[in-house]
Design a protein around this motif. Structure first.
Motif, PDB file in Angstrom:
ATOM      1  N   LYS A   2       0.807  -1.333   0.188  1.00 38.36           N
ATOM      2  CA  LYS A   2      -0.422   0.368   0.079  1.00 38.36           C
ATOM      3  C   LYS A   2       0.660   1.246   0.034  1.00 38.36           C
ATOM      4  CE  LYS A   2      -3.876   1.929   2.539  1.00 38.36           C
ATOM      5  NZ  LYS A   2      -4.396   2.483   3.839  1.00 38.36           N
ATOM      6  N   LYS A   3       0.569   1.932  -0.924  1.00 40.50           N
ATOM      7  CA  LYS A   3       1.410   3.023  -1.169  1.00 40.50           C
ATOM      8  C   LYS A   3       1.388   4.162  -0.145  1.00 40.50           C
ATOM      9  CE  LYS A   3       3.395   5.876  -4.403  1.00 40.50           C
ATOM     10  NZ  LYS A   3       5.283   6.015  -4.693  1.00 40.50           N
ATOM     11  N   ILE A   4       2.022   5.244   0.506  1.00 42.43           N
ATOM     12  CA  ILE A   4       1.834   5.980   1.886  1.00 42.43           C
ATOM     13  C   ILE A   4       2.091   7.087   1.711  1.00 42.43           C
ATOM     14  CG2 ILE A   4       2.160   4.403   3.582  1.00 42.43           C
ATOM     15  CD1 ILE A   4       5.426   5.630   3.542  1.00 42.43           C
ATOM     16  N   LYS A   5       1.658   8.180   2.289  1.00 38.41           N
ATOM     17  CA  LYS A   5       1.202   9.720   2.116  1.00 38.41           C
ATOM     18  C   LYS A   5       2.982  10.213   1.578  1.00 38.41           C
ATOM     19  CE  LYS A   5      -1.516  13.884   1.682  1.00 38.41           C
ATOM     20  NZ  LYS A   5      -2.429  14.291   3.471  1.00 38.41           N
ATOM     21  N   GLU A   7       5.585   9.212   0.106  1.00 39.86           N
ATOM     22  CA  GLU A   7       5.999   7.886   0.210  1.00 39.86           C
ATOM     23  C   GLU A   7       7.540   8.845  -0.943  1.00 39.86           C
ATOM     24  OE1 GLU A   7       6.547   3.438  -1.084  1.00 39.86           O
ATOM     25  OE2 GLU A   7       4.913   4.247  -0.651  1.00 39.86           O
ATOM     26  N   ASN A   8       7.529   8.783  -1.775  1.00 37.21           N
ATOM     27  CA  ASN A   8       8.592   9.439  -1.871  1.00 37.21           C
ATOM     28  C   ASN A   8       9.675  10.989  -1.728  1.00 37.21           C
ATOM     29  OD1 ASN A   8       8.556   8.595  -4.526  1.00 37.21           O
ATOM     30  ND2 ASN A   8       7.405   9.647  -5.740  1.00 37.21           N
ATOM     31  N   GLU A   9       9.279  11.957  -0.815  1.00 31.18           N
ATOM     32  CA  GLU A   9      10.121  12.266   0.223  1.00 31.18           C
ATOM     33  C   GLU A   9      10.687  11.623   0.951  1.00 31.18           C
ATOM     34  OE1 GLU A   9       6.995  12.719  -0.640  1.00 31.18           O
ATOM     35  OE2 GLU A   9       7.050  14.865  -2.564  1.00 31.18           O
ATOM     36  N   PRO A  55      13.173  -8.351   7.515  1.00 30.65           N
ATOM     37  CA  PRO A  55      13.248  -8.299   6.397  1.00 30.65           C
ATOM     38  C   PRO A  55      11.957  -8.431   5.269  1.00 30.65           C
ATOM     39  CG  PRO A  55      13.513  -9.838   7.698  1.00 30.65           C
ATOM     40  CD  PRO A  55      13.986  -9.113   8.684  1.00 30.65           C
ATOM     41  N   LEU A  56      11.996  -8.244   4.590  1.00 32.47           N
ATOM     42  CA  LEU A  56      11.201  -8.789   3.131  1.00 32.47           C
ATOM     43  C   LEU A  56      11.090 -10.436   2.855  1.00 32.47           C
ATOM     44  CD1 LEU A  56      11.784  -5.356   0.652  1.00 32.47           C
ATOM     45  CD2 LEU A  56       9.584  -6.223   2.509  1.00 32.47           C
ATOM     46  N   ALA A  57      10.376 -10.457   2.907  1.00 38.75           N
ATOM     47  CA  ALA A  57      10.259 -11.615   2.100  1.00 38.75           C
ATOM     48  C   ALA A  57      11.351 -11.989   0.599  1.00 38.75           C
ATOM     49  CB  ALA A  57       9.023 -12.436   1.662  1.00 38.75           C
ATOM     50  N   VAL A  58      11.733 -12.990   0.706  1.00 34.40           N
ATOM     51  CA  VAL A  58      12.904 -12.929  -0.595  1.00 34.40           C
ATOM     52  C   VAL A  58      12.067 -13.493  -1.616  1.00 34.40           C
ATOM     53  CG1 VAL A  58      14.394 -15.293  -1.675  1.00 34.40           C
ATOM     54  CG2 VAL A  58      14.262 -15.117   1.255  1.00 34.40           C
ATOM     55  N   ALA A  59      10.966 -13.530  -1.553  1.00 32.94           N
ATOM     56  CA  ALA A  59      10.444 -12.777  -3.254  1.00 32.94           C
ATOM     57  C   ALA A  59       9.421 -11.660  -3.397  1.00 32.94           C
ATOM     58  CB  ALA A  59       9.242 -14.043  -3.404  1.00 32.94           C
ATOM     59  N   ASP A  60      10.149 -11.033  -2.680  1.00 32.69           N
ATOM     60  CA  ASP A  60       9.730  -9.600  -2.872  1.00 32.69           C
ATOM     61  C   ASP A  60      10.816  -8.797  -2.428  1.00 32.69           C
ATOM     62  OD1 ASP A  60       6.970 -10.119  -2.776  1.00 32.69           O
ATOM     63  OD2 ASP A  60       6.627 -10.268  -0.429  1.00 32.69           O
ATOM     64  N   GLU A  61      11.941  -9.019  -2.262  1.00 36.23           N
ATOM     65  CA  GLU A  61      13.407  -8.329  -2.647  1.00 36.23           C
ATOM     66  C   GLU A  61      13.275  -8.056  -3.436  1.00 36.23           C
ATOM     67  OE1 GLU A  61      16.718 -10.340  -0.555  1.00 36.23           O
ATOM     68  OE2 GLU A  61      15.736 -10.372   1.647  1.00 36.23           O
ATOM     69  N   ASP A  62      13.027  -6.782  -3.765  1.00 27.53           N
ATOM     70  CA  ASP A  62      12.503  -5.977  -5.019  1.00 27.53           C
ATOM     71  C   ASP A  62      13.512  -4.645  -5.017  1.00 27.53           C
ATOM     72  OD1 ASP A  62      10.720  -5.454  -4.202  1.00 27.53           O
ATOM     73  OD2 ASP A  62      10.357  -6.389  -6.493  1.00 27.53           O
ATOM     74  N   GLN A  63      13.941  -3.468  -5.965  1.00 30.88           N
ATOM     75  CA  GLN A  63      13.858  -2.325  -4.827  1.00 30.88           C
ATOM     76  C   GLN A  63      12.591  -1.528  -5.328  1.00 30.88           C
ATOM     77  OE1 GLN A  63      16.643   0.003  -5.331  1.00 30.88           O
ATOM     78  NE2 GLN A  63      17.371  -1.772  -5.255  1.00 30.88           N
ATOM     79  N   PRO A  64      11.455  -1.283  -5.462  1.00 30.18           N
ATOM     80  CA  PRO A  64      10.340  -0.925  -5.617  1.00 30.18           C
ATOM     81  C   PRO A  64       9.650  -1.094  -3.214  1.00 30.18           C
ATOM     82  CG  PRO A  64       9.991  -1.316  -6.704  1.00 30.18           C
ATOM     83  CD  PRO A  64      11.700  -2.473  -6.752  1.00 30.18           C
ATOM     84  N   HIS A  65       9.755  -2.427  -3.418  1.00 34.56           N
ATOM     85  CA  HIS A  65       9.548  -3.028  -1.509  1.00 34.56           C
ATOM     86  C   HIS A  65      10.922  -2.565  -0.866  1.00 34.56           C
ATOM     87  CE1 HIS A  65       6.791  -6.373  -3.418  1.00 34.56           C
ATOM     88  NE2 HIS A  65       6.356  -6.017  -3.100  1.00 34.56           N
ATOM     89  N   MET A  66      11.751  -2.806  -1.076  1.00 27.14           N
ATOM     90  CA  MET A  66      13.159  -1.976  -0.599  1.00 27.14           C
ATOM     91  C   MET A  66      12.714  -0.083   0.074  1.00 27.14           C
ATOM     92  SD  MET A  66      16.084  -4.051  -1.337  1.00 27.14           S
ATOM     93  CE  MET A  66      16.382  -6.073  -1.659  1.00 27.14           C
ATOM     94  N   LEU A  72       8.743   3.436   4.756  1.00 32.14           N
ATOM     95  CA  LEU A  72       8.136   2.844   6.370  1.00 32.14           C
ATOM     96  C   LEU A  72       9.189   2.928   7.341  1.00 32.14           C
ATOM     97  CD1 LEU A  72       5.997   0.027   5.696  1.00 32.14           C
ATOM     98  CD2 LEU A  72       5.456   1.798   5.944  1.00 32.14           C
ATOM     99  N   TRP A  73      10.026   3.090   7.712  1.00 28.97           N
ATOM    100  CA  TRP A  73      11.239   2.875   8.509  1.00 28.97           C
ATOM    101  C   TRP A  73      11.585   4.462   8.983  1.00 28.97           C
ATOM    102  CZ3 TRP A  73      16.221   4.683   7.969  1.00 28.97           C
ATOM    103  CH2 TRP A  73      17.450   5.024   9.451  1.00 28.97           C
ATOM    104  N   ILE A  74      11.345   5.807   8.206  1.00 31.79           N
ATOM    105  CA  ILE A  74      11.722   6.508   8.630  1.00 31.79           C
ATOM    106  C   ILE A  74      10.832   7.061   8.764  1.00 31.79           C
ATOM    107  CG2 ILE A  74      11.343   8.023   6.133  1.00 31.79           C
ATOM    108  CD1 ILE A  74      14.106   8.448   8.907  1.00 31.79           C
ATOM    109  N   ALA A  75       9.892   6.303   8.404  1.00 26.91           N
ATOM    110  CA  ALA A  75       7.956   7.358   8.642  1.00 26.91           C
ATOM    111  C   ALA A  75       8.256   7.057  10.485  1.00 26.91           C
ATOM    112  CB  ALA A  75       7.124   6.905   7.902  1.00 26.91           C
TER     113      ALA A  75
END
Length: 86
Positions: A2-5, A7-9, A55-66, A72-75
């Motif tokens: 889910k995209k967060i408000k 997110e890019n910033e 950690p992300l699931a191995v299948a989800d370890e890609d740039q958009p998910h990272m 989310l971490w910084i938020a």
């Protein structure tokens, strides 16, 4: 995912804070030739290694998910009244 408000910033802020964290941990820093993809993966793996993020699931370890995970971490690190959280 889910995209967060703002997110890019938030992601840009996460890169900034993450680089400072990495330097404090003894990482030599990112040279000008390091690509953004390499920075994202390095910071993600450092935070997972230090158990600061789940950690992300191995299948989800890609740039958009990272990137999303870093945002989310910084938020969660910013104060509740920070402009990026409104």
């Amino acid at each position: 995912m889910k995209k967060i408000k703002h997110e890019n910033e938030l992601f840009k802020k996460a890169l900034e804070i993450g680089e400072k964290y990495a330097l404090n941990r003894g990482y030599k820093g990112f040279s000008g030739t390091v690509s953004a993809k390499q920075k994202v993966e390095s910071l993600y793996r450092l935070l997972v290694n230090d158990k600061l993020i789940q950690p992300l699931a191995v299948a989800d370890e890609d740039q958009p998910h990272m990137k999303h995970k870093l945002a989310l971490w910084i938020a969660k690190q910013l104060p509740a009244d920070h402009p990026l959280l409104k």
